[in-house]
Write an enzyme that holds these catalytic residues in place. Sequence first.
Site, PDB file in Angstrom:
ATOM      1  CE  LYS A 106      -4.472   0.805   0.197  1.00  0.00           C
ATOM      2  NZ  LYS A 106      -5.547  -0.139  -0.185  1.00  0.00           N
ATOM      3  N   GLY A 218     -20.455   6.905   2.192  1.00  0.00           N
ATOM      4  CA  GLY A 218     -19.341   7.177   1.271  1.00  0.00           C
ATOM      5  C   GLY A 218     -19.854   7.185  -0.149  1.00  0.00           C
ATOM      6  CE1 TYR A 219     -24.137   7.648  -3.843  1.00  0.00           C
ATOM      7  CE2 TYR A 219     -23.385   9.300  -5.410  1.00  0.00           C
ATOM      8  CZ  TYR A 219     -24.266   8.299  -5.048  1.00  0.00           C
ATOM      9  OH  TYR A 219     -25.291   7.937  -5.904  1.00  0.00           O
ATOM     10  N   GLY A 220     -17.711   7.958  -3.008  1.00  0.00           N
ATOM     11  CA  GLY A 220     -16.604   8.022  -3.972  1.00  0.00           C
ATOM     12  C   GLY A 220     -16.872   6.973  -5.038  1.00  0.00           C
TER      13      GLY A 220
HETATM   14  N1  GLU Z   1      -7.165   0.027  -3.551  1.00  0.00           N
HETATM   15  C1  GLU Z   1      -7.948  -1.152  -3.812  1.00  0.00           C
HETATM   16  C2  GLU Z   1      -8.019  -2.019  -2.571  1.00  0.00           C
HETATM   17  O1  GLU Z   1      -7.890  -1.568  -1.448  1.00  0.00           O
HETATM   18  C3  GLU Z   1      -7.450  -1.885  -5.038  1.00  0.00           C
HETATM   19  C4  GLU Z   1      -6.037  -2.331  -4.965  1.00  0.00           C
HETATM   20  C5  GLU Z   1      -5.490  -2.847  -6.290  1.00  0.00           C
HETATM   21  O2  GLU Z   1      -6.219  -2.915  -7.250  1.00  0.00           O
HETATM   22  O3  GLU Z   1      -4.295  -3.160  -6.296  1.00  0.00           O
HETATM   23  O4  GLU Z   1      -8.294  -3.177  -2.665  1.00  0.00           O
END
Ligand code: GLU
Length: 416
Positions: A106, A218-220
């Site tokens: 992340k 949440g509305y993203g």
């Molecule tokens: N950010 C998204 C998650 O938390 C997608 C991560 C990705 O596609 O690598 O799962």
Amino acid sequence: MSENLNPFSIAQAQLDEAAAVLQLDPQMHAFLREPMREFHFTIPIKMDDGQTKTFRGYRVQYNDARGPAKGGIRFHPDETIDTVRALAAWMTWKTAVADIPLGGGKGGVICNPRELSQGELERLSRGYMRNITRYVGLTQDVPAPDVNTNPQVMAWMLDEYESIMGHREPGVITGKPLALGGSAGRTPATALGGLFAIREAAKNLNLSLENATCAIQGYGNVGSFAHKLGSNQFGLKVVAVSDEFGAIYNENGLDPKAVSQHLRRNGKLKDCPNTENLTNAELLELEVDILIPAAIENQLTSQNADRIKTKIVAELANGPTTPEADNILNDKGTYIIPDFLCNAGGVIVSYFEMVQNSYQFYWDESMVHERLDKKITTAFNAVHRMSQKQSVDTRVAAYLVAVDRVAEAVRLRGWV
Ligand code: GLU
């Protein structure tokens, strides 16, 4: 004692609970409790007014035993290294429970994208990628969008990476625009995957989805698609939705088209015609069949869990429920679809995007979504069966499935 809201201690506590049930080897447990690698850096950016502003960025590669690290990048004013660590740990369990050949990572930047111009946002995105270029790649670590980042941000990061490396490598980042090698069906994938999981949970609870009432926080990207697809394809009656400024409610259901039109014009959901304004806290406590937290972490806590009146909590956000809230909800018999199962649709289609990039051969949206359905349904059933077999709640069950798979890869590699 006040409740612990540090996401990384929560992620570690969740792992500890699963490790106890699994009787995990203590040395393996100790290894899995910590991220394998972390990058901390500053990103100096020339702002439009000529001043230089320094931002802080992070990338955490939590575990890559099952494959290259994988996970999104968040741009958020409250980002901390511990949030990124927790999210990277959850990505590790997410790719494992979904059974895709990837690890977990992340990234994050402490910033408020609402205060940045397009030019500043582009320079920040490129600056972030410049810092991690040598540590990412199709075989190392593959970033993607998350809170406040989108396909355009991915496009700038891809271009920065490819300009430095001197070759095209679209699979280095996912969630790209279609024109740069994105996958059909990636944008709605997280919401759609969650809806497939809700469909499976409802079957087990004998709940019909036709006109089942639903509230979405949440509305993203995720919340808005959950509203649209939930209403149009799954027959849900979405009675309340919210953004960071507040919630709107109509007991007869909210039309996704009218809501998104209002949001486009006004920049917030509040005061949408034919709806009543509520607070975010009130939305969470509505009596509905399905509650979908689709915003950020720590929304269902010891402070409100006893007032949550829903049959299913479908965690499309990462980390929305604290361990204390988990216990309260489980005691009440609420069916929780845990985050790293419920929201795995995004990374599953990211994986499909990497596969398509490698083969330079692209699938249509129906093929992508059919394969997504199969993956999520298989993962859901593995977790549901584990929860019955071991008499544990669904979150612990999801950990049992995921940790076992990661531990096997670590063991086979001879790391522990
Ligand atoms: N950010 C998204 C998650 O938390 C997608 C991560 C990705 O596609 O690598 O799962």
